[in-house]
Write a protein that holds these residues in place. Structure first.
Motif, PDB file in Angstrom:
ATOM      1  N   CYS A 156       2.714  -0.421  -8.506  1.00  0.00           N
ATOM      2  CA  CYS A 156       1.917   0.768  -8.830  1.00  0.00           C
ATOM      3  C   CYS A 156       2.301   1.943  -7.944  1.00  0.00           C
ATOM      4  N   GLY A 157       2.791   1.649  -6.730  1.00  0.00           N
ATOM      5  CA  GLY A 157       3.219   2.711  -5.827  1.00  0.00           C
ATOM      6  C   GLY A 157       2.117   3.377  -5.057  1.00  0.00           C
ATOM      7  N   GLN A 158       0.882   2.988  -5.278  1.00  0.00           N
ATOM      8  CA  GLN A 158      -0.206   3.685  -4.597  1.00  0.00           C
ATOM      9  C   GLN A 158      -1.252   2.761  -3.999  1.00  0.00           C
ATOM     10  N   CYS A 159      -1.160   1.461  -4.223  1.00  0.00           N
ATOM     11  CA  CYS A 159      -2.127   0.550  -3.595  1.00  0.00           C
ATOM     12  C   CYS A 159      -1.693   0.286  -2.143  1.00  0.00           C
ATOM     13  N   CYS A 162       1.654  -1.632  -1.848  1.00  0.00           N
ATOM     14  CA  CYS A 162       2.832  -0.835  -2.216  1.00  0.00           C
ATOM     15  C   CYS A 162       3.168   0.181  -1.127  1.00  0.00           C
ATOM     16  N   CYS A 170       1.761  -6.072  -4.787  1.00  0.00           N
ATOM     17  CA  CYS A 170       1.013  -4.967  -5.385  1.00  0.00           C
ATOM     18  C   CYS A 170      -0.336  -5.468  -5.881  1.00  0.00           C
ATOM     19  N   ASN A 171      -1.384  -4.738  -5.575  1.00  0.00           N
ATOM     20  CA  ASN A 171      -2.730  -5.227  -5.874  1.00  0.00           C
ATOM     21  C   ASN A 171      -3.047  -5.275  -7.363  1.00  0.00           C
ATOM     22  N   TYR A 172      -2.149  -4.764  -8.172  1.00  0.00           N
ATOM     23  CA  TYR A 172      -2.350  -4.925  -9.607  1.00  0.00           C
ATOM     24  C   TYR A 172      -1.960  -6.329 -10.060  1.00  0.00           C
TER      25      TYR A 172
HETATM   26 ZN    ZN Z   1       0.622  -1.458  -5.881  1.00  0.00          ZN
END
Ligand code: ZN
Ligand code: ZN
Length: 464
Positions: A156-159, A162, A170-172
């Protein structure tokens, strides 16, 4: 969750500071204002462009996909079978993919072949590739018509993960990261979910955007499918956590699709020795053909395997003032490999080919740690059965770096493209690892080959 527009929206606040009353401040305010306007213009220019991009996408059918018929392998109760399903609406953050291929993972064999009870109807597997057929209103990364990999791991690039250098977590990543709601229903209305919010053994994959990697390459579908799981993991094991340096010694336990991809990755990066430990003869022969410099059967003199590998990795001299090494003694051996990849797994089903001395895989894991040199790196990839014990002092003090290799540490948005370039250049040959491409109707035979270990990469394929 931060909105990428927020930093821009916050900029005009500097212009409103009541403390800025001097001419200089006015001047600075003017500059800030100019900057703010520029930012606003930029943001304004971007927004229509993005909106335009989405409106340009043909047949973005958000909310209109409900009822679409498709077939999938569904596990429910004590058995699995190919069923006719009807799609439910996708969410604004989801992507509807018309599947072209899905890489069969050994961890999924029991979901296809087993008879354990399962109370929730679910489509097994956890990767796939295909063509985007519809996107939710909030999706930006992929467009309708894109060829896309649905990777086993999101980015996701933002958790927190990441941003912290651990994108493989990644938390997704399901479970818990994103809701795993039914994407379809059976004829009687029973909801059907996707394992790992991906599934894959289905004509349709409904994936969250974060799992989607757009593919800008003409490589065949089955090769792209291998990048959602085993093929990518093997290459990543040699090139992400602690990339191989020219001339280094690499040891790989297990020459299944992951281990053989690791052999290719090590060779592509000009490893010195590539030592492969694998019980199945045909897999050892393949390892040699892909660049292994030594292949070992773990059943041969099992008790001396570790010491033999350590000696193979010994420096060229024992003269300490000339870069040499005496090998050490006591509780820590100085000798070992710079990078060790543990990809042996365990025997969920009895193999139809030669198997190793320990069907749990724990002996191979322990040996992999033992042949890792102080300062070297161990990447653990296999799913093991049971717990393992290490000698405490050596474990705590030996300076070995251990990477618990979920997806071998991949940042799938960054690394997938790198691997595709290496494949296109012929530096790695993931296509050579694809040994079967059965259609959905022959899924059991395909996964039997995975369980028996008579096949390597099995990609379930779907007609385009
Ligand atoms: Zn992430
Ligand atoms: Zn897998």
């Amino acid at each position: 969750m931060s909105n990428p527009v927020e930093p821009r929206a916050g900029e005009p606040c500097a212009d409103e500071s009541p403390a800025d009353a001097s001419p200089d401040a006015v001047s600075r305010r003017s500059m800030l204002k100019a900057g703010a306007l520029a930012a606003a213009t930029f943001a304004g220019a971007q927004a229509p462009a993005q909106g335009q991009a989405q409106s340009d996408a043909p047949a973005a059918r958000t909310g209109s996909v409900a009822g679409m018929p498709f077939r999938a392998f569904v596990r429910y109760g004590t058995e699995g079978s190919v069923l006719d399903l009807r799609l439910r609406d996708i969410k604004p953050t989801q992507v509807l993919v018309r599947t072209r291929g899905s890489c069969g993972c050994y961890t999924v064999t029991s979901s296809v072949l087993g008879d354990f009870p399962q109370s929730t109807a679910s489509i097994p597997n956890h990767s796939g590739m295909g063509v985007v057929e519809a996107v939710g209103a909030q999706v930006r990364r992929v467009r309708v018509g894109d060829r896309v990999l649905v990777s086993g791991t999101p980015w996701c690039g933002q958790c927190h993960q990441c941003l912290s250098g651990t994108p493989e977590w990644c938390n997704y990543l399901a479970p818990g990261g994103v809701p795993n709601d039914p994407i379809a229903e059976m004829a009687d209305g029973t909801g059907v979910i996707e394992d790992a919010v991906i599934g894959g053994l289905s004509e349709i994959i409904v994936a969250y955007e974060e799992y989607c990697v757009p593919i800008f390459s003409d490589l065949p579908d089955e090769q792209i499918a291998m990048l959602g799981d085993t093929g990518a993991v093997g290459v990543a094991a040699t090139s992400v956590y602690d990339p191989v340096q020219i001339g280094q010694n690499v040891v790989i336990f297990g020459a299944g699709p992951i281990g053989l991809a690791a052999v290719q990755g090590a060779r592509a990066q000009a490893a010195g020795q590539i030592i492969v430990v694998e019980p199945a003869r045909y897999r050892r022969e393949l390892a040699s053909s892909f660049g292994a410099t030594t292949v070992l059967d773990p059943n041969d003199d099992t008790d001396t395997l570790v010491e033999r590998i350590r000696e193979m990795c010994a420096p060229r001299t024992d003269r300490l003032d000339a870069g040499g090494q005496v090998g050490g003694g006591g509780f820590i051996s100085m000798r070992g490999a710079d990078l060790v990849v543990e990809a042996s797994g365990f025997d969920r089903y009895p193999p139809a080919v030669e198997t190793g001395p320990d069907p749990t895989g724990l002996l191979a894991l322990r040996q992999a740690w033992e042949v890792t040199a102080p300062g070297g790196s161990l990447v653990t990839l296999a799913v093991q059965r049971g717990d393992i014990a290490f000698p405490g002092s050596a474990f705590c003090l030996s300076g070995k770096r251990i990477f618990g290799g979920q997806m071998a540490g991949m940042n799938v948005m960054r690394d997938t493209t790198r691997f595709i370039t290496a494949m296109e250049n012929g530096d790695v040959d993931i296509g050579a690892l694809v040994t079967a491409t059965p259609p959905l109707e022959e899924i059991r035979a395909g996964f039997q080959g995975v369980a028996d270990r008579t096949e390597l990469g099995v990609v379930i394929t779907f007609p385009s």
